[in-house]
Scaffold this motif. Sequence first.
Motif, short mmCIF file in Angstrom:
data_model
loop_
_atom_site.label_atom_id
_atom_site.label_comp_id
_atom_site.label_asym_id
_atom_site.label_seq_id
_atom_site.Cartn_x
_atom_site.Cartn_y
_atom_site.Cartn_z
N HIS A 19 0.83 -1.20 0.00
CA HIS A 19 0.00 0.00 0.00
C HIS A 19 0.87 1.25 0.00
O HIS A 19 0.57 2.23 -0.71
CB HIS A 19 -0.93 -0.02 1.21
N ALA A 20 1.92 1.26 0.79
CA ALA A 20 2.83 2.41 0.84
C ALA A 20 3.48 2.63 -0.52
O ALA A 20 3.61 3.78 -0.98
CB ALA A 20 3.88 2.21 1.92
N LEU A 21 3.91 1.56 -1.18
CA LEU A 21 4.52 1.68 -2.50
C LEU A 21 3.50 2.19 -3.52
O LEU A 21 3.83 3.01 -4.39
CB LEU A 21 5.10 0.34 -2.95
N PHE A 22 2.26 1.75 -3.43
CA PHE A 22 1.21 2.23 -4.32
C PHE A 22 0.99 3.72 -4.14
O PHE A 22 0.90 4.48 -5.10
CB PHE A 22 -0.09 1.45 -4.06
N LEU A 23 0.92 4.17 -2.88
CA LEU A 23 0.73 5.59 -2.60
C LEU A 23 1.92 6.41 -3.09
O LEU A 23 1.75 7.52 -3.61
CB LEU A 23 0.50 5.82 -1.11
N LEU A 24 3.12 5.88 -2.94
CA LEU A 24 4.31 6.58 -3.42
C LEU A 24 4.27 6.72 -4.94
O LEU A 24 4.59 7.78 -5.49
CB LEU A 24 5.56 5.80 -2.99
N GLY A 25 3.86 5.66 -5.63
CA GLY A 25 3.73 5.73 -7.09
C GLY A 25 2.67 6.72 -7.51
O GLY A 25 2.85 7.48 -8.48
N GLN A 26 1.58 6.76 -6.78
CA GLN A 26 0.51 7.70 -7.07
C GLN A 26 1.01 9.15 -6.94
O GLN A 26 0.67 10.01 -7.75
CB GLN A 26 -0.65 7.45 -6.11
N GLU A 27 1.79 9.42 -5.91
CA GLU A 27 2.35 10.76 -5.73
C GLU A 27 3.32 11.12 -6.85
O GLU A 27 3.39 12.26 -7.29
CB GLU A 27 3.04 10.89 -4.38
N GLY A 28 4.06 10.13 -7.34
CA GLY A 28 4.96 10.37 -8.47
C GLY A 28 4.21 10.75 -9.72
O GLY A 28 4.59 11.67 -10.44
N VAL A 29 3.11 10.05 -9.98
CA VAL A 29 2.29 10.35 -11.15
C VAL A 29 1.69 11.75 -11.00
O VAL A 29 1.66 12.54 -11.95
CB VAL A 29 1.17 9.29 -11.32
N ALA A 35 3.79 18.93 -13.03
CA ALA A 35 4.90 19.53 -13.76
C ALA A 35 4.50 19.83 -15.20
O ALA A 35 4.85 20.89 -15.75
CB ALA A 35 6.12 18.60 -13.73
N GLN A 36 3.75 18.93 -15.83
CA GLN A 36 3.27 19.16 -17.19
C GLN A 36 2.31 20.35 -17.23
O GLN A 36 2.41 21.20 -18.11
CB GLN A 36 2.56 17.92 -17.73
N GLU A 37 1.41 20.42 -16.27
CA GLU A 37 0.45 21.52 -16.23
C GLU A 37 1.17 22.84 -15.98
O GLU A 37 0.83 23.86 -16.58
CB GLU A 37 -0.58 21.27 -15.13
N ARG A 38 2.16 22.81 -15.13
CA ARG A 38 2.94 24.04 -14.86
C ARG A 38 3.65 24.51 -16.12
O ARG A 38 3.67 25.71 -16.42
CB ARG A 38 3.95 23.77 -13.76
N ALA A 39 4.22 23.57 -16.88
CA ALA A 39 4.90 23.94 -18.13
C ALA A 39 3.90 24.57 -19.11
O ALA A 39 4.22 25.57 -19.77
CB ALA A 39 5.56 22.72 -18.75
#
Length: 87
Positions: A19-29, A35-39
């Motif tokens: 679950h922790a790894l899933f949440l970490l991946g979600q935060e990465g996405v 970052a794309q929206e900011r650009a």
Amino acid sequence: MERPIYRILHVIFALGLAHALFLLGQEGVRAHRLAQERAKLEEALRQAEARVARLQAEVEAAKDPAHLEALARRLGLVRQEEVLQRR
């Protein structure tokens, strides 16, 4: 002699880790999308600033009587033989 409670604890630990790894991946996405929206927003801001600069240049040009006369002649509001006088 492994107790059954340790097996349950190991399963709970593995589920918690997954679950922790899933949440970490979600935060990465999410960070990538932000970052794309900011650009995109920064590009839109640059375009808007360039447009403002062009419009400011047009306003400055509109204050020049020679520019206004040339524009009026180009639009056909004043003929070539007519003399344009400013009031």
